[in-house]
Design an enzyme around this catalytic site. Structure first.
Site, PDB file in Angstrom:
ATOM      1  N   ARG A   1     -10.202   2.870   6.883  1.00 41.97           N
ATOM      2  CA  ARG A   1     -10.171   1.634   7.396  1.00 41.97           C
ATOM      3  C   ARG A   1     -10.104   1.403   8.926  1.00 41.97           C
ATOM      4  NH1 ARG A   1      -7.792   1.274   2.360  1.00 41.97           N
ATOM      5  NH2 ARG A   1      -5.784   1.649   2.940  1.00 41.97           N
TER       6      ARG A   1
ATOM      7  N   GLU B   1       4.463  10.925   0.042  1.00 47.23           N
ATOM      8  CA  GLU B   1       5.441  10.540  -1.071  1.00 47.23           C
ATOM      9  C   GLU B   1       5.638  11.835  -1.954  1.00 47.23           C
ATOM     10  OE1 GLU B   1       4.885   7.016  -2.974  1.00 47.23           O
ATOM     11  OE2 GLU B   1       6.994   7.043  -4.172  1.00 47.23           O
TER      12      GLU B   1
HETATM   13  P1  AMP Z   1       1.708   5.706   6.503  1.00 44.83           P
HETATM   14  O1  AMP Z   1       1.242   7.107   6.631  1.00 44.83           O
HETATM   15  O2  AMP Z   1       2.924   5.800   5.518  1.00 44.83           O
HETATM   16  O3  AMP Z   1       2.211   4.982   7.726  1.00 44.83           O
HETATM   17  O4  AMP Z   1       0.574   5.037   5.689  1.00 44.83           O
HETATM   18  C1  AMP Z   1      -0.420   4.302   6.192  1.00 44.83           C
HETATM   19  C2  AMP Z   1      -1.801   4.619   5.696  1.00 44.83           C
HETATM   20  O5  AMP Z   1      -1.758   4.149   4.371  1.00 44.83           O
HETATM   21  C3  AMP Z   1      -2.756   3.377   6.239  1.00 44.83           C
HETATM   22  O6  AMP Z   1      -3.937   4.241   6.525  1.00 44.83           O
HETATM   23  C4  AMP Z   1      -3.109   2.311   5.403  1.00 44.83           C
HETATM   24  O7  AMP Z   1      -4.502   2.293   4.915  1.00 44.83           O
HETATM   25  C5  AMP Z   1      -2.296   3.116   3.965  1.00 44.83           C
HETATM   26  N1  AMP Z   1      -1.422   2.006   3.484  1.00 44.83           N
HETATM   27  C6  AMP Z   1      -0.016   2.425   3.247  1.00 44.83           C
HETATM   28  N2  AMP Z   1       0.686   1.395   2.573  1.00 44.83           N
HETATM   29  C7  AMP Z   1      -0.325   0.307   2.496  1.00 44.83           C
HETATM   30  C8  AMP Z   1      -0.142  -1.011   1.776  1.00 44.83           C
HETATM   31  N3  AMP Z   1       0.867  -1.278   1.512  1.00 44.83           N
HETATM   32  N4  AMP Z   1      -1.357  -1.551   1.768  1.00 44.83           N
HETATM   33  C9  AMP Z   1      -2.502  -1.093   2.104  1.00 44.83           C
HETATM   34  N5  AMP Z   1      -2.568   0.121   2.905  1.00 44.83           N
HETATM   35  C10 AMP Z   1      -1.577   0.775   3.043  1.00 44.83           C
END
Ligand code: AMP
Length: 177
Positions: A59, A96
């Site tokens: 995205r 996770e």
């Molecule tokens: P992180 O590495 O935990 O910061 O996760 C970020 C990535 O996961 C991004 O590329 C987001 O597109 C996706 N993502 C994580 N949580 C969500 C959420 N609640 N809604 C939409 N996309 C999410």
């Protein structure tokens, strides 16, 4: 910004129970929403002397490519493992459960580059942290990371500032997960 925020749809329990998925397709389909989102990033970065936008699959590509075009600079895709055909550097990051890897082409960034990172959303900051490491491995300077949405309660933007010294700019924020 509240107009952008109001156009983002929340889908509870997707892709799995307990996740509040922040769906930007409703923002992108709306011409005013799309223009406001890209316009906000253009206004913030047009004087930043950037040389490239590096965007995170998938995205991040949407806003990243539009922004790079508007700024008249190059676009660099940061991809999941095994997708890029040329020589790459890789970085592992925590999920996770378990780990994953992202990659970037070795010749995509060099020590003369001043790079903006783009993604749609920051949660824990794992993906963004790995992207910063990749750009730095290639000698690039990270100017900032720009996202549409921050989930501040998950601590990602704070962690990125403390651990990597990189500011995360977000157009809007959602409480909770
Ligand atoms: P992180 O590495 O935990 O910061 O996760 C970020 C990535 O996961 C991004 O590329 C987001 O597109 C996706 N993502 C994580 N949580 C969500 C959420 N609640 N809604 C939409 N996309 C999410």
């Amino acid at each position: 910004m509240s107009i952008v925020k109001s156009k983002i749809r929340t889908i509870p329990n997707w892709p799995k129970p307990g996740i509040m998925f922040r769906d930007i397709t409703t923002l992108l389909i709306d011409p005013e929403g799309l223009a406001l989102t890209i316009g906000t990033f253009v206004a913030r970065y047009e004087k930043a002397a950037l040389t490239k936008v590096a965007a995170i699959e998938a995205r991040g590509f949407i806003t990243g490519a539009a922004l790079a075009f508007q700024l008249g600079i190059g676009f660099v895709p940061v991809r999941k493992k095994g997708k890029l055909p040329g020589e790459t550097v890789a970085e592992e990051y925590q999920l996770e459960y378990g780990t994953d890897q992202i990659e970037i082409h070795k010749d995509a960034i060099n020590s003369k580059d001043r790079v903006l990172i783009m993604d749609d959303l920051i949660a824990t900051g794992g993906t963004l942290g790995a992207t910063i490491s990749l750009i730095r491995k290639l000698g690039g300077e990270v100017h900032e990371a720009g996202v549409i949405i921050d989930l501040p309660d998950l601590g990602g933007s704070k962690m990125i500032k403390e651990k990597y010294g990189v500011n995360v700019y977000s157009i809007c924020q959602f409480e909770g997960h």
